[in-house]
Motif scaffolding. Structure first.
Motif, PDB file in Angstrom:
ATOM      1  N   ASP A  51       0.845  -1.191   0.000  1.00 41.06           N
ATOM      2  CA  ASP A  51       0.000   0.000   0.000  1.00 41.06           C
ATOM      3  C   ASP A  51       0.880   1.240   0.000  1.00 41.06           C
ATOM      4  O   ASP A  51       2.103   1.156   0.071  1.00 41.06           O
ATOM      5  CB  ASP A  51      -0.959   0.010   1.195  1.00 41.06           C
ATOM      6  CG  ASP A  51      -0.219  -0.055   2.536  1.00 41.06           C
ATOM      7  OD1 ASP A  51       0.838   0.595   2.669  1.00 41.06           O
ATOM      8  OD2 ASP A  51      -0.704  -0.745   3.455  1.00 41.06           O
ATOM      9  N   GLY A  52       0.263   2.384  -0.087  1.00 39.55           N
ATOM     10  CA  GLY A  52       1.006   3.629  -0.203  1.00 39.55           C
ATOM     11  C   GLY A  52       1.191   4.376   1.094  1.00 39.55           C
ATOM     12  O   GLY A  52       1.448   5.592   1.079  1.00 39.55           O
ATOM     13  N   THR A  53       1.065   3.681   2.219  1.00 41.05           N
ATOM     14  CA  THR A  53       1.194   4.353   3.500  1.00 41.05           C
ATOM     15  C   THR A  53       2.589   4.925   3.685  1.00 41.05           C
ATOM     16  O   THR A  53       3.576   4.399   3.185  1.00 41.05           O
ATOM     17  CB  THR A  53       0.892   3.385   4.652  1.00 41.05           C
ATOM     18  OG1 THR A  53       1.753   2.243   4.535  1.00 41.05           O
ATOM     19  CG2 THR A  53      -0.556   2.934   4.604  1.00 41.05           C
ATOM     20  N   ARG A  54       2.659   6.014   4.421  1.00 38.66           N
ATOM     21  CA  ARG A  54       3.935   6.677   4.679  1.00 38.66           C
ATOM     22  C   ARG A  54       4.651   5.995   5.835  1.00 38.66           C
ATOM     23  O   ARG A  54       4.079   5.171   6.543  1.00 38.66           O
ATOM     24  CB  ARG A  54       3.699   8.155   5.000  1.00 38.66           C
ATOM     25  CG  ARG A  54       3.646   9.085   3.804  1.00 38.66           C
ATOM     26  CD  ARG A  54       2.727   8.634   2.713  1.00 38.66           C
ATOM     27  NE  ARG A  54       2.662   9.601   1.600  1.00 38.66           N
ATOM     28  CZ  ARG A  54       2.047   9.395   0.481  1.00 38.66           C
ATOM     29  NH1 ARG A  54       1.432   8.250   0.254  1.00 38.66           N
ATOM     30  NH2 ARG A  54       2.023  10.312  -0.469  1.00 38.66           N
ATOM     31  N   VAL A  70       9.150   6.852   3.549  1.00 38.87           N
ATOM     32  CA  VAL A  70       8.304   7.699   2.716  1.00 38.87           C
ATOM     33  C   VAL A  70       7.762   8.845   3.569  1.00 38.87           C
ATOM     34  O   VAL A  70       6.962   8.606   4.484  1.00 38.87           O
ATOM     35  CB  VAL A  70       7.130   6.896   2.119  1.00 38.87           C
ATOM     36  CG1 VAL A  70       6.270   7.797   1.224  1.00 38.87           C
ATOM     37  CG2 VAL A  70       7.654   5.704   1.325  1.00 38.87           C
ATOM     38  N   GLU A  72       5.522  12.197   4.697  1.00 35.97           N
ATOM     39  CA  GLU A  72       4.078  12.418   4.607  1.00 35.97           C
ATOM     40  C   GLU A  72       3.661  13.053   3.294  1.00 35.97           C
ATOM     41  O   GLU A  72       2.628  12.723   2.735  1.00 35.97           O
ATOM     42  CB  GLU A  72       3.612  13.282   5.785  1.00 35.97           C
ATOM     43  CG  GLU A  72       3.549  12.547   7.100  1.00 35.97           C
ATOM     44  CD  GLU A  72       2.519  11.423   7.106  1.00 35.97           C
ATOM     45  OE1 GLU A  72       1.508  11.548   6.390  1.00 35.97           O
ATOM     46  OE2 GLU A  72       2.739  10.416   7.801  1.00 35.97           O
ATOM     47  N   PRO A  76       3.960  10.639  -5.954  1.00 38.44           N
ATOM     48  CA  PRO A  76       4.415   9.448  -6.693  1.00 38.44           C
ATOM     49  C   PRO A  76       5.715   9.663  -7.457  1.00 38.44           C
ATOM     50  O   PRO A  76       6.478   8.707  -7.646  1.00 38.44           O
ATOM     51  CB  PRO A  76       3.243   9.162  -7.639  1.00 38.44           C
ATOM     52  CG  PRO A  76       2.053   9.720  -6.944  1.00 38.44           C
ATOM     53  CD  PRO A  76       2.549  10.952  -6.247  1.00 38.44           C
ATOM     54  N   THR A  78       8.196  11.624  -6.495  1.00 38.99           N
ATOM     55  CA  THR A  78       9.278  12.065  -5.616  1.00 38.99           C
ATOM     56  C   THR A  78      10.516  11.202  -5.834  1.00 38.99           C
ATOM     57  O   THR A  78      10.429   9.968  -5.798  1.00 38.99           O
ATOM     58  CB  THR A  78       8.843  11.978  -4.142  1.00 38.99           C
ATOM     59  OG1 THR A  78       7.739  12.857  -3.925  1.00 38.99           O
ATOM     60  CG2 THR A  78       9.982  12.367  -3.209  1.00 38.99           C
ATOM     61  N   SER A 290       7.292   0.998  -4.901  1.00 38.19           N
ATOM     62  CA  SER A 290       7.019   2.143  -4.026  1.00 38.19           C
ATOM     63  C   SER A 290       6.296   3.244  -4.787  1.00 38.19           C
ATOM     64  O   SER A 290       5.342   3.847  -4.286  1.00 38.19           O
ATOM     65  CB  SER A 290       8.331   2.675  -3.441  1.00 38.19           C
ATOM     66  OG  SER A 290       8.098   3.823  -2.649  1.00 38.19           O
ATOM     67  N   ARG A 294       2.013   4.217  -4.346  1.00 35.09           N
ATOM     68  CA  ARG A 294       1.523   5.570  -4.040  1.00 35.09           C
ATOM     69  C   ARG A 294       0.678   6.146  -5.172  1.00 35.09           C
ATOM     70  O   ARG A 294       0.484   7.360  -5.252  1.00 35.09           O
ATOM     71  CB  ARG A 294       2.719   6.482  -3.732  1.00 35.09           C
ATOM     72  CG  ARG A 294       3.317   6.226  -2.357  1.00 35.09           C
ATOM     73  CD  ARG A 294       4.561   7.032  -2.062  1.00 35.09           C
ATOM     74  NE  ARG A 294       5.758   6.460  -2.673  1.00 35.09           N
ATOM     75  CZ  ARG A 294       6.529   7.095  -3.535  1.00 35.09           C
ATOM     76  NH1 ARG A 294       6.228   8.324  -3.927  1.00 35.09           N
ATOM     77  NH2 ARG A 294       7.595   6.489  -4.031  1.00 35.09           N
TER      78      ARG A 294
END
Length: 432
Positions: A51-54, A70, A72, A76, A78, A290, A294
């Motif tokens: 998942d895209g959690t930070r 990652v 906050e 995508p 970055t 990654s 996101r």
């Protein structure tokens, strides 16, 4: 000699603990993962959906670890800032049929891994460590960290030619260690001993990745304790510094604007061509997943990679006082002089002018001195994961490290302050 206030021997003390706890690549990544867990990182499985959690995450595969944080506000596209290193070191590794012996001696059959200084493994008390694979496919780490093995050198009385011609070792005949006595050598003796040591039921181990290590602990050396002697500093020194830097950035007050990454690979010492080596797909897969987790697209992936920078951190050669002619006459890196920037115009190292500027900025931000290294034109130049990473992933890469003596020995030597300086430079690089 009083050290400047900025030098922190606490970091070097911790490096010594890390080295002692990491006699194999599998132990090294387990130790790094344990430290990242304490900093709030969580392991993710490659077989699961991401998942895209930070926050901080890491994956383990064999003797390799890739960890990333990652922030906050990460988009995508970055870019990443990567510290690359490797977990393996030259040593003696156990063969598939390990039990051997002759003339009343029990021996362990070993292969030569990487390019060790063979003479440094002679007459040294050795332990045995690595990974055991059980019938159900699970793995267990094992570490016999006591004098168990020894490669005995031939007495000079039986080879007078050593005085005139120097020591000549045959890798097959002369490097098989002894570990006991007995005329009845049975298949399975060594593995049965390791099963008992690790508390595993007899007959459950069906595979192994085992290697020798010196049981002599790391130690400060010299009148003023300004040197550090220890095993596997090539390249666990960089793995330790990278782990410390990533944990510091993830828990720091100022959050990074890029995504900081630690990529510690296995098999650098024999070419990096494996699923856990720098020439394998592991790093690229993690970075891409990654981006996609996101909500990113292939375009976001391309943008992120285009802005990514990697510092390939590995040990390099300090000027040797007894062999100064082997070094470039104008480039003499000294221990405790700060990390080195490694340059080779034939791309044995990946550094170019823009990479030098990148590393200069990080060192200036951290108030860390640095030095430059090039090989003597008459000597072959080694290489690292740097050019491999740059070519395989198309990301800008800079080769750096710490200058040491006795590289590829069972016991290497560095300045006691350089590990701390390297970690500070890596932290500043990841924060930028």
């Amino acid at each position: 000699m009083t050290q400047p206030a900025r030098f922190d021997r606490g970091h070097t003390d911790d490096l010594m603990t890390f080295l002692a706890a990491s006699p194999s690549p599998y132990h090294a990544v387990a130790t790094a993962a344990e430290r990242l867990e304490k900093a709030g990182f969580r392991q993710v499985a490659e077989t699961d959906a991401w998942d895209g959690t930070r926050g901080g995450k890491y994956v383990l595969r064999g003797g390799a670890i890739v960890a990333w944080y990652v922030p906050e506000d990460a988009a995508p596209h970055t870019p990443f800032r990567i510290v690359g290193a490797h977990t393996d070191s030259p040593n003696l590794r156990v063969k598939p049929l390990p039990d051997s012996g002759a003339h009343g001696w029990r021996q362990v059959a070993v292969e030569i891994y990487g390019g060790p200084l063979l003479n440094s493994w002679l007459d040294r008390d050795l332990g045995l460590a690595g990974r055991l694979t059980l019938r159900d496919g699970s793995t267990r780490l094992v570490n016999v960290d006591r004098p168990l093995l020894r490669v005995p050198q031939l007495a000079i009385h039986l080879d007078r030619s050593v005085t005139a011609d120097g020591l000549k070792l045959d890798k097959q005949r002369h490097m098989q260690p002894v570990w006991g006595l007995g005329h009845d050598v049975r298949d399975g003796d060594l593995i049965a001993f390791l099963e008992e040591t690790a508390g595993i039921p007899a007959g459950e181990v069906t595979g192994w990745d085992l290697m020798t290590h010196s049981v002599e602990p790391p130690a400060y050396l010299g009148r003023d304790r300004e040197l550090l002697a220890g095993p596997r500093m090539d390249n666990l020194l960089s793995v330790h510094a990278g782990t410390a830097a990533l944990a510091a950035v993830a828990s720091g007050a100022s959050k990074p604007t890029s995504i900081p990454v630690l990529a510690a690979f296995d098999h650098e010492e024999n070419g990096s061509q494996s699923d856990t080596g720098a020439d394998g797909p592991l790093l690229g897969n993690v970075l891409e997943r990654s981006v996609f987790a996101r909500g990113g697209s292939y375009e976001d992936r391309a943008r992120a990679f285009a802005g990514t920078v990697c510092l390939s951190s590995d040990t390099g050669h300090a000027v040797h006082p007894n062999y100064a002619e082997r070094h470039d006459p104008t480039h003499h890196p000294r221990v405790n002089g700060g990390p080195i920037l490694k340059v080779n115009v034939n791309n044995r190292y990946a550094t170019d002018g823009s990479g030098r500027a990148e590393f200069t900025a990080a060192c200036e931000a951290a108030d860390v001195p640095f030095q430059s290294f090039v090989s003597n034109n008459s000597m072959p130049c080694g290489t690292t994961i740097g050019p491999i990473t740059a070519a395989r992933h198309g990301i800008r890469t800079v080769d750096i490290g710490v200058a040491i003596l006795s590289m590829h020995s069972a016991r290497e030597l560095c300045g006691a302050d350089d590990p701390f300086l390297l970690a500070n430079a890596l932290t500043a690089f990841l924060e930028r």
